[in-house]
Design an enzyme around this catalytic site. Structure first.
Site, mmCIF file in Angstrom:
data_model
loop_
_atom_site.group_PDB
_atom_site.id
_atom_site.type_symbol
_atom_site.label_atom_id
_atom_site.label_comp_id
_atom_site.label_asym_id
_atom_site.label_seq_id
_atom_site.Cartn_x
_atom_site.Cartn_y
_atom_site.Cartn_z
ATOM 1 N N LYS A 1 7.026 0.697 8.928
ATOM 2 C CA LYS A 1 6.786 1.062 7.533
ATOM 3 C C LYS A 1 7.889 2.017 7.073
ATOM 4 C CE LYS A 1 2.932 2.830 4.681
ATOM 5 N NZ LYS A 1 1.533 3.332 4.746
ATOM 6 N N SER B 1 -1.635 0.702 1.661
ATOM 7 C CA SER B 1 -0.207 0.987 1.477
ATOM 8 C C SER B 1 0.700 0.448 2.578
ATOM 9 C CB SER B 1 0.019 2.495 1.311
ATOM 10 O OG SER B 1 -0.120 3.193 2.522
ATOM 11 N N SER C 1 -5.176 2.595 4.848
ATOM 12 C CA SER C 1 -3.868 1.975 4.635
ATOM 13 C C SER C 1 -3.341 1.161 5.810
ATOM 14 C CB SER C 1 -2.842 3.035 4.239
ATOM 15 O OG SER C 1 -3.129 3.525 2.952
#
Length: 482
Positions: free
Chosen positions: A82, A163, A187
């Protein structure tokens, strides 16, 4: 190559050991798929940045293998990170923000060091919801001003999850073996379920947060995302470890697990006591979702588990009405500390400067606004404020003492089971672990999943249960990409 399609870590390691393939070929396969399906074709847009050194790292891994110098359990295995996770290489770390689009980190995040030590290939950075979805009230999940919109590979009009959207979607479309996401509340678990992959949100303290752009230190953690429970467990084994730069990792002292894959037990549901909380304060199910969930419960029961249904969590009503301001205080304190340490030459070093930068570049940076950032800046940022302290203590009481701990103890449970991400908030506030597992699909094509949740450091039990559930019958179907 058929050999690489939906490949697992164990399968790839065996193939490379037997000389049937190389890490270089594997990385090339993923790059080809990124071009064909992520950046073109359906344009899933899960990969924000490709590591320019990926092929070189793969060649080095292959050379080391030929010399008998296998570095660890992930030797030659590509991993996507990420974009809020630092890498000290030729990639940026931006949390999806235009303000940090030119930021090159000077040091690997602790977990990245662990990955490199284990021989993993850092394939690239995954797109994400900007600032981990702590920017605007109406921000669409998977959108960042730097990277654009991540799509759900099971349908462009379907919700793509929390996310770590790019991390989940990239695993789903098979452009990486595994990926790393981060979670503050839902997330990892949400994009895992909505992209039909496995996600482990570990106990806070299992994995160091050093070198990860923060949201709120009371709940932040990184975690693995994979297509199978076995791969997620293998990746979790590598990521864990004590880090003197992250005090939370000290809470795992004496609870270290050098290899979580030893808990992969196909008979793990037999005799397990699994509780099912049912409450109007959890996410309501449609009739179709309820029918699917009830069928899954019956399968679990037939596999030998004791289903305790319903389970009372007395704090749920109060928790649903408790509008905690912990995130606003912690984000301002944590992000100011992080930004203050960035190298010279960047446009922002404080939250106030970030807000001003976005306003000055509104056409590009503020598609959805920045109301959340502004509310965070409006706090004092002092973690001695009575409002902050009382809200933080309330979060712990409602999620632990009168929440998960109460239910687990009263009913002598091994785990709680939730449909989709119905229990992600209470588990996140407690800092307790959960595993999301693919469980089927709705008529719309939307993936459906279940979430096993336990008490602190219950990952071994949760992996055992999730793996046994996964082995009952095939459930995950790769998305059709054309």
């Amino acid at each position: 190559m058929v050999l690489f399609a939906e490949a697992t870590i164990a399968g790839l390691q065996h193939a490379m050991e037997q000389g049937e393939c190389t890490s270089f070929q594997l990385v090339r396969y993923y790059i080809e798929r990124i071009a064909a399906f992520d950046q073109q074709g359906p344009g899933i847009n899960s990969v924000l940045e490709l590591n320019p050194d990926a092929l070189h790292l793969a060649e080095a891994a292959d050379a080391q293998r030929r010399l008998g110098q296998v570095r660890g359990p992930l030797h030659g295995i590509p991993v996507l990170l990420k974009d809020n996770i630092q890498t000290a290489d030729n990639m940026h770390t931006s949390a999806g923000s235009l303000a940090l689009k030119d930021h090159y980190a000077g040091e690997d995040a602790f977990l990245v060091k662990k990955l490199r030590e284990a021989g993993a290939i850092i394939l690239g950075k995954a797109n994400m919801t900007e600032w981990a979805n702590f920017m605007a009230d109406d921000m669409i999940s998977g959108y960042s001003s730097r990277g654009g919109q991540v799509l759900n590979p099971y349908g462009a009009d379907l919700f793509a999850g929390g996310s770590s959207t790019g991390s989940g979607a990239s695993v789903a479309i098979d452009v990486t073996t595994v990926a790393i996401g981060t979670e503050t509340s839902g997330s990892i678990l949400s994009p895992a379920i909505h992209n039909s992959v496995v996600g482990i949100k570990p106990t806070l303290g299992r994995i160091s947060r050093s070198g990860i752009i923060p949201l709120a230190h009371s709940q932040d953690t990184a975690g693995p995302m994979a297509r199978t429970v076995a791969d997620a467990a293998a990746l979790l084994s590598v990521l864990c470890g004590y880090d003197p730069q992250d005090a939370a990792t000290g809470s795992a002292a004496g609870l270290e697990e050098p290899d979580f894959t030893v808990h992969l037990d196909k008979d793990g549901l037999k005799g397990a006591r699994i509780g099912v909380p049912r409450s109007e304060h959890l996410d309501p199910l449609t009739d179709e979702e309820r029918e699917l969930f009830e069928g899954l419960l019956e399968e679990i029961r037939e596999a030998g588990a004791v289903i305790v249904d319903p389970v009372e969590i007395p704090s749920l009503e109060e928790l649903s009405g408790h509008h905690s301001k912990v995130f606003y205080y912690e984000f301002k304190a944590d992000i100011n500390a992080y930004l203050s340490r960035l190298p010279d030459g960047l446009p922002v070093y404080t939250l106030a400067e970030l807000i001003a930068f976005n306003e000055a570049h509104a056409d590009e940076a503020l598609k959805y606004g920045q109301q959340v950032l502004i509310r965070s800046e409006a706090t004092s940022g002092k973690l001695t404020e009575p409002e902050y302290l009382l809200h933080r203590l309330a979060d712990l009481r409602l999620s632990r003492t009168e929440g998960i701990d109460f239910a687990m103890r009263k009913h002598q449970l091994d785990a709680l089971l939730f449909p989709n991400t119905a229990g992600d908030e209470i588990a996140a506030k407690a800092g307790y672990p959960s595993i999301a597992v693919p469980s089927g699909y709705l008529r719309s094509g939307m993936p459906f999943g279940v979430m096993f949740t336990g008490g602190a450091f219950a990952e071994p039990m949760l992996i055992k249960l999730a793996y046994a559930f996964e082995q009952l019958r095939p459930r995950r179907k790769p998305p059709v990409l054309g």
